[in-house]
Each structure stands twice: as structure tokens, then as C-alpha cells.
Design a protein around this motif. Structure first.
Motif, PDB file in Angstrom:
ATOM      1  N   GLN A  52       0.809  -1.214   0.000  1.00  0.00           N
ATOM      2  CA  GLN A  52       0.000   0.000   0.000  1.00  0.00           C
ATOM      3  C   GLN A  52       0.846   1.269   0.000  1.00  0.00           C
ATOM      4  N   LEU A  53       2.161   1.118   0.211  1.00  0.00           N
ATOM      5  CA  LEU A  53       3.046   2.271   0.303  1.00  0.00           C
ATOM      6  C   LEU A  53       3.826   2.528  -0.977  1.00  0.00           C
ATOM      7  N   ALA A  54       4.169   1.470  -1.699  1.00  0.00           N
ATOM      8  CA  ALA A  54       5.061   1.581  -2.851  1.00  0.00           C
ATOM      9  C   ALA A  54       4.334   1.267  -4.147  1.00  0.00           C
ATOM     10  N   ASP A  55       4.817   1.870  -5.222  1.00  0.00           N
ATOM     11  CA  ASP A  55       4.309   1.526  -6.554  1.00  0.00           C
ATOM     12  C   ASP A  55       4.883   0.190  -7.016  1.00  0.00           C
ATOM     13  N   VAL A  56       6.133  -0.086  -6.615  1.00  0.00           N
ATOM     14  CA  VAL A  56       6.798  -1.351  -6.940  1.00  0.00           C
ATOM     15  C   VAL A  56       7.539  -1.826  -5.697  1.00  0.00           C
ATOM     16  N   LEU A  57       7.432  -3.120  -5.399  1.00  0.00           N
ATOM     17  CA  LEU A  57       8.160  -3.746  -4.306  1.00  0.00           C
ATOM     18  C   LEU A  57       9.173  -4.738  -4.859  1.00  0.00           C
ATOM     19  N   VAL A  58      10.420  -4.639  -4.414  1.00  0.00           N
ATOM     20  CA  VAL A  58      11.428  -5.640  -4.761  1.00  0.00           C
ATOM     21  C   VAL A  58      11.308  -6.769  -3.744  1.00  0.00           C
ATOM     22  N   THR A  59      10.787  -7.892  -4.187  1.00  0.00           N
ATOM     23  CA  THR A  59      10.535  -9.006  -3.274  1.00  0.00           C
ATOM     24  C   THR A  59      11.585 -10.107  -3.390  1.00  0.00           C
ATOM     25  N   GLU A  78       3.037  -6.504 -12.185  1.00  0.00           N
ATOM     26  CA  GLU A  78       3.872  -5.331 -12.461  1.00  0.00           C
ATOM     27  C   GLU A  78       4.227  -4.556 -11.191  1.00  0.00           C
ATOM     28  N   ARG A  79       3.589  -4.892 -10.093  1.00  0.00           N
ATOM     29  CA  ARG A  79       3.885  -4.237  -8.811  1.00  0.00           C
ATOM     30  C   ARG A  79       5.090  -4.866  -8.110  1.00  0.00           C
ATOM     31  N   PHE A  80       5.647  -5.939  -8.682  1.00  0.00           N
ATOM     32  CA  PHE A  80       6.729  -6.665  -8.019  1.00  0.00           C
ATOM     33  C   PHE A  80       7.955  -6.767  -8.920  1.00  0.00           C
ATOM     34  N   CYS A  81       9.118  -6.679  -8.286  1.00  0.00           N
ATOM     35  CA  CYS A  81      10.388  -6.639  -9.002  1.00  0.00           C
ATOM     36  C   CYS A  81      11.358  -7.645  -8.385  1.00  0.00           C
ATOM     37  N   HIS A  82      12.172  -8.282  -9.231  1.00  0.00           N
ATOM     38  CA  HIS A  82      13.220  -9.187  -8.773  1.00  0.00           C
ATOM     39  C   HIS A  82      14.559  -8.733  -9.342  1.00  0.00           C
ATOM     40  N   LEU A  83      15.579  -8.690  -8.493  1.00  0.00           N
ATOM     41  CA  LEU A  83      16.938  -8.303  -8.882  1.00  0.00           C
ATOM     42  C   LEU A  83      17.860  -9.471  -8.563  1.00  0.00           C
ATOM     43  N   ILE A  84      18.438 -10.054  -9.602  1.00  0.00           N
ATOM     44  CA  ILE A  84      19.178 -11.306  -9.476  1.00  0.00           C
ATOM     45  C   ILE A  84      20.630 -11.076  -9.888  1.00  0.00           C
TER      46      ILE A  84
END
Length: 240
Positions: free
Chosen positions: A154-161, A184-190
């Protein structure tokens, strides 16, 4: 069958003077260069994160000005890195970083890093997000690097999960509450990835309920110090 492409999120923790070709490539990956945008030769850049000095640094760096213009003209976002030290960094210091990015670079997006994942810190991050939006930020990314308490959505436009090594990514669990939001609300950085990992992660995006991602073969204390080899010209291809 055409598979909906995830967009790219690149932690661009490299300086324009030392990596000019990488910055030029970021601009080239913007949706404005796609024809048509949804069927570009590979995914397009949703946002990149600039990080002059673990934050905005002590003063403006003019080397970033043309890169900001080029990336935004190409239809992507360039957002500013701000460390929150898992809720331990004082709000005043965080807000000063936000004000610096706005004053020096005109940014309207922020990447809050080292975000706590626990519900006990929700009020703190609610204040930070509200402070950012109050001074002109319209795009807030929060990076706990793991699946956080549902209230963070509810706080962020995108969450890195997910932020971590490729070897751990095969076991990535999708929390049930996340399926109530668009991927599209979730991001992964690998990082520390094997060859072809970016393409493999893109192919698994629907299964992993993620719409924004990045994977690099780089490793070490800063695996975001250069652009991954899969984003070089001619390497990417569309899904489908």
C-alpha cells in the motif's frame, strides 16, 4: 503464443564517465525506440536507478544530466537511490536525500533500499513515502529484497521481493497475498547468475508473479557495477 514481457529494472550503479556505453544502452532500451513498444526486440527498460555515492552525494554531478535526459526521452524512468538502513536511518537524513535528487536532477522517482520487511516498521515507511510524494515524487520503489509484510504494497508503486543470487532463485516462493496485485507491482533483482539467466527469468515471470526484473552475471559486493552482458546490442530476443 505471445508472452507478456516483463520490463527491466537496472540498478545503474556505474558512473557515466566510466561506463558511457552502458548509459547509452540504457537509453536505447527505452520503449520510445520499440516498434511497436510491446513487441520490442526483447524487453524494454522500465526504470534505472542512479546512485552517485550511495545516495545523491554531497553535490550535484553534471555528468548525469545528459544521461537523465536521454533515458527519460526514451520513455523510461531514472530514479534515485536512497538508503534507509532497514528503518534505522533517521527520517531527516532520508528526506534530505530526496530533496537533493529533486533539486539537483529533477527526479520524480525514488528507490528506497535496505527496507525493513516487518510490519513493525510500516509506520516509519509510510511517513517516508508520504514525505517523498509531498515534495513531488510520483513513483516509489521499496526494496526489502524479500517478501515483506503485505502492508508495504500500500506504500510503494513497486516492491522488490527478491534480491539475491541466481542459485537461490529457483526456490522463490510467491506469497498468496501478492496474487491480489498485478505482477507489475513486483520486481526481482538477481545477481551471480549463469549465462542466459535474464532470458530464463523472463520466461518464468508469470509463474513467479513478477513484472519487473533484472539478472546479471556479476557478483561481489557490488554486482550492479556494470551492465549485464545479456543487455548488449543483439543479444536479447522477444519472448513468445
Amino acid at each position: 503464443m505471445i508472452i507478456a514481457e516483463p520490463t527491466l529494472a537496472v540498478p545503474a550503479y556505474f558512473h557515466p564517465r566510466t561506463e558511457p556505453a552502458s548509459w547509452a544502452r540504457l537509453a536505447a532500451l527505452g520503449p520510445a525506440h520499440a516498434d511497436p513498444p510491446e513487441r520490442a526486440a526483447g524487453p524494454f527498460l522500465g526504470f534505472a536507478v542512479m546512485n552517485p555515492d550511495s545516495g545523491p552525494g554531497p553535490e550535484a554531478d553534471p555528468a548525469y544530466y545528459p544521461e537523465i535526459s536521454a533515458v527519460t526521452a526514451a520513455g523510461s524512468r531514472l530514479i534515485g537511490y536512497v538508503d534507509t538502513a532497514y528503518g534505522r536511518r533517521p527520517s531527516g537524513a532520508v528526506l534530505r536525500d530526496l530533496a537533493a535528487y529533486r533539486a539537483w536532477y529533477g527526479l520524480t522517482g525514488v528507490f528506497f533500499d535496505q527496507v525493513s520487511s516487518g510490519a513493525h516498521h510500516l509506520a516509519h515507511y509510510r511517513r517516508l513515502a508520504a514525505g517523498a510524494r509531498r515534495i513531488g515524487y510520483d513513483f516509489v520503489v521499496m526494496n526489502p529484497g524479500v517478501t515483506p509484510s503485505p502492508g508495504f504494497a500500500q506504500l510503494a508503486d513497486v516492491l522488490v521481493t527478491f534480491e539475491g543470487e541466481w542459485s537461490a532463485y529457483s526456490d522463490y516462493p510467491v506469497a498468496e497475498w501478492m496474487r491480489g496485485y498485478p505482477r507489475e507491482r513486483f520486481c526481482h533483482l538477481i545477481h551471480t547468475a549463469e549465462p542466459g539467466a535474464l532470458a530464463a527469468a523472463r520466461a518464468r515471470a508469470v509463474t513467479n508473479h513478477v513484472g519487473v526484473l533484472y539478472a546479471t552475471e556479476l557478483t561481489g559486493s557490488n554486482p550492479w557495477a556494470a551492465l549485464c552482458s545479456e543487455l548488449l546490442p543483439g543479444v536479447l530476443s522477444p519472448l513468445g
